[in-house]
Design a protein around this motif. Structure first.
Motif, PDB file in Angstrom:
ATOM      1  N   ASP A 100       0.857  -1.185   0.000  1.00 52.64           N
ATOM      2  CA  ASP A 100       0.000   0.000   0.000  1.00 52.64           C
ATOM      3  C   ASP A 100       0.895   1.237   0.000  1.00 52.64           C
ATOM      4  O   ASP A 100       1.715   1.407   0.911  1.00 52.64           O
ATOM      5  CB  ASP A 100      -0.894  -0.004   1.242  1.00 52.64           C
ATOM      6  CG  ASP A 100      -1.718   1.259   1.357  1.00 52.64           C
ATOM      7  OD1 ASP A 100      -1.341   2.140   2.156  1.00 52.64           O
ATOM      8  OD2 ASP A 100      -2.715   1.372   0.625  1.00 52.64           O
ATOM      9  N   PRO A 101       0.775   2.114  -0.991  1.00 48.90           N
ATOM     10  CA  PRO A 101       1.697   3.254  -1.098  1.00 48.90           C
ATOM     11  C   PRO A 101       1.758   4.130   0.148  1.00 48.90           C
ATOM     12  O   PRO A 101       2.847   4.535   0.569  1.00 48.90           O
ATOM     13  CB  PRO A 101       1.146   4.027  -2.308  1.00 48.90           C
ATOM     14  CG  PRO A 101       0.465   2.999  -3.136  1.00 48.90           C
ATOM     15  CD  PRO A 101      -0.139   2.031  -2.155  1.00 48.90           C
ATOM     16  N   ALA A 122      10.928  -3.589  -0.985  1.00 50.44           N
ATOM     17  CA  ALA A 122      10.226  -4.101  -2.158  1.00 50.44           C
ATOM     18  C   ALA A 122       9.069  -3.143  -2.407  1.00 50.44           C
ATOM     19  O   ALA A 122       8.061  -3.185  -1.700  1.00 50.44           O
ATOM     20  CB  ALA A 122       9.712  -5.515  -1.913  1.00 50.44           C
ATOM     21  N   PRO A 123       9.180  -2.229  -3.383  1.00 51.76           N
ATOM     22  CA  PRO A 123       8.214  -1.137  -3.509  1.00 51.76           C
ATOM     23  C   PRO A 123       6.865  -1.588  -4.036  1.00 51.76           C
ATOM     24  O   PRO A 123       6.737  -2.625  -4.684  1.00 51.76           O
ATOM     25  CB  PRO A 123       8.904  -0.186  -4.497  1.00 51.76           C
ATOM     26  CG  PRO A 123       9.790  -1.069  -5.314  1.00 51.76           C
ATOM     27  CD  PRO A 123      10.266  -2.137  -4.372  1.00 51.76           C
ATOM     28  N   SER A 124       5.870  -0.773  -3.775  1.00 53.51           N
ATOM     29  CA  SER A 124       4.513  -1.021  -4.261  1.00 53.51           C
ATOM     30  C   SER A 124       4.409  -0.622  -5.731  1.00 53.51           C
ATOM     31  O   SER A 124       5.371  -0.161  -6.347  1.00 53.51           O
ATOM     32  CB  SER A 124       3.503  -0.225  -3.436  1.00 53.51           C
ATOM     33  OG  SER A 124       3.636   1.164  -3.717  1.00 53.51           O
ATOM     34  N   ALA A 125       3.201  -0.748  -6.260  1.00 49.24           N
ATOM     35  CA  ALA A 125       2.979  -0.369  -7.658  1.00 49.24           C
ATOM     36  C   ALA A 125       2.972   1.139  -7.857  1.00 49.24           C
ATOM     37  O   ALA A 125       3.074   1.610  -8.991  1.00 49.24           O
ATOM     38  CB  ALA A 125       1.656  -0.967  -8.150  1.00 49.24           C
ATOM     39  N   GLY A 186       1.158  -2.101 -12.657  1.00 46.80           N
ATOM     40  CA  GLY A 186       2.066  -1.084 -12.149  1.00 46.80           C
ATOM     41  C   GLY A 186       3.351  -1.628 -11.594  1.00 46.80           C
ATOM     42  O   GLY A 186       4.354  -0.913 -11.515  1.00 46.80           O
ATOM     43  N   LEU A 187       3.377  -2.910 -11.186  1.00 49.50           N
ATOM     44  CA  LEU A 187       4.618  -3.524 -10.724  1.00 49.50           C
ATOM     45  C   LEU A 187       5.485  -3.862 -11.931  1.00 49.50           C
ATOM     46  O   LEU A 187       4.992  -4.376 -12.938  1.00 49.50           O
ATOM     47  CB  LEU A 187       4.338  -4.790  -9.918  1.00 49.50           C
ATOM     48  CG  LEU A 187       3.577  -4.638  -8.604  1.00 49.50           C
ATOM     49  CD1 LEU A 187       3.356  -6.004  -7.971  1.00 49.50           C
ATOM     50  CD2 LEU A 187       4.319  -3.715  -7.643  1.00 49.50           C
TER      51      LEU A 187
END
Length: 332
Positions: A100-101, A122-125, A186-187
Motif C-alpha cells: 500500500d503506497p 520491495a516497492p509497491s505499484a 504497475g509492478l
C-alpha cells in the motif's frame, strides 16, 4: 560488569585504543587489534551499542520493508538479507508495507526515524511518495524484486525471458490457447512477465488474444476469480501460466472447484517455485527465482552505498532456472 577499562588493562592498551577497535574509527595494528579482541572474548565484554552509535553516527542496523512476509518467496529473500547482514555485523528491523503506497511511505519513515543506516524495500505499484521521501532525505536505499527506474540501486530476477521459456515449452506440447494470470498492474514484475508472455506467443506465430490475459492482482483470491473468468470463455485456454506463487494457489483452487484435472484437462505452469511445489500431484513445472541471492545481493549493494555514497547507482538482474515437473503434461 566488565567495562572498557577492564578490557584495556587486560590487553595492555589504552581505553582509546579499545574504542578504536570497537568503532573502527582509526587503524589499529593487527597484533594490537587481536589482543583487544582476545581480551573482549576472555572477559565477556559486551559493547554498548548505543554509545557506539553516538561515536560513529551509525547504528549498524538495516531496515527491511517487504510485503507478505509469510510468502515463501519473500521469506527466503529475508533469509538472504539476514545472513549477509550478520556476516557484516548488522541487525535487521523488519516492516510489512502491505503493498500500500501510503502505508509503505509511513513504515519506511518509521524505520528511518529509528536511525537505521539504510533501507531495503520491495516497492509497491505506486512508489512515488516513497522514492521522494528517500531522495529528499538522502536515505541510503536499495529496491528489490520490483524496479523503480534509473537512478537507484536495485536488484531483481530476470522476468521476461523466463516467461518466454514457459510459453515455448507449452507450444512445444501443442498448446495454442495459452492463458496467463498476471500480477498487480504497475509492478515492474507484472509488466515484464506480460511482455515475456506476449513475446513468447509472437515468436511462435500465435496471436495475442486479450481475453486470455487475466489480472490476478498478485494474490490467491484474485487469481481464483481470474481463473474462473478464463474457464467461462467460449474457447477457454488449454494451458495456463500463473505469474507468482500466491496466484498459483488461487488458480489450483479454481481448477479443483471446476472439476478439472491438471494436466489431464488443462496444463499449468508457474512463475515462482516454492518448497512444496514438488509435493503437489502433479508436481508443478515452475520458474525458480534466486530469492536468497536477491536478498544477499540487495544487502551487498546497500553496504557498497554506505561505504561510498557518491558511487553510481546499479541495477542487478539475476537469472532464473526452469524446474521441469509434470503439471505441464510431460511424463515424469
Amino acid at each position: 560488569m566488565t567495562t572498557m577499562a577492564d578490557v584495556a588493562r587486560r590487553a595492555g592498551v589504552s581505553v582509546a585504543t579499545v574504542s578504536h577497535v570497537l568503532n573502527e574509527t582509526r587503524p589499529v595494528r593487527p597484533d594490537t587489534r587481536r589482543a583487544v579482541l582476545d581480551a573482549i572474548d576472555t572477559l565477556g565484554y559486551t559493547p554498548n551499542t548505543l554509545a557506539r552509535s553516538l561515536v560513529t553516527a551509525r547504528t549498524r542496523s538495516i531496515g527491511l520493508a517487504v510485503s507478505a512476509i509469510s510468502n515463501p518467496y519473500f521469506t527466503e529473500i529475508l533469509q538472504g538479507v539476514e545472513a549477509r547482514a550478520l556476516e557484516h555485523g548488522y541487525s535487521l528491523l523488519i516492516a510489512d508495507p502491505h503493498d500500500d503506497p501510503a502505508h509503505e511511505r509511513m513504515v519506511v519513515q518509521l524505520l528511518h526515524e529509528r536511525r537505521v543506516d539504510g533501507v531495503i524495500v520491495a516497492p509497491s505499484a505506486e512508489p512515488s511518495a516513497l522514492v521522494d521521501y528517500l531522495t529528499r532525505r538522502e536515505v541510503p536505499a536499495v529496491f528489490l524484486d520490483r524496479l523503480v527506474g534509473d537512478g537507484h540501486d536495485q536488484v531483481c530476477a530476470e522476468n521476461t525471458a523466463p516467461v518466454e521459456q514457459l510459453v515455448r515449452h507449452l507450444t512445444g506440447l501443442g498448446h495454442t490457447r495459452i492463458g496467463m494470470i498476471a500480477g498487480e498492474p504497475g509492478l515492474s514484475t507484472s509488466t515484464e512477465r506480460i511482455a515475456g508472455y506476449r513475446a513468447g506467443l509472437r515468436s511462435h506465430g500465435l496471436p495475442f488474444a486479450p481475453e486470455l490475459l487475466a489480472g490476478g492482482h498478485s494474490e490467491a483470491r484474485g487469481a481464483e476469480e481470474a481463473t474462473q473468468r478464463l474457464l467461462a470463455l467460449p474457447a477457454p485456454p488449454t494451458a495456463l501460466i500463473t505469474a507468482n506463487n500466491a496466484m498459483t494457489i488461487g488458480a489450483l483452487r479454481a481448477l479443483r472447484a471446476a472439476g478439472l484435472g491438471v494436466p489431464e484437462d488443462i496444463a499449468l505452469v508457474c512463475f515462482d517455485d516454492f518448497s512444496w511445489a514438488d509435493v503437489f500431484s502433479p508436481g508443478l513445472t515452475a520458474i525458480a527465482q534466486p530469492s536468497r541471492e536477491i536478498g544477499g545481493t540487495a544487502l551487498g549493494l546497500l553496504l557498497d552505498r554506505l561505504a561510498d555514497p557518491a558511487r553510481p547507482p546499479r541495477t542487478v538482474r539475476l537469472p532464473c532456472s526452469f524446474v521441469h515437473r509434470t503439471s505441464c503434461g510431460c511424463a515424469a
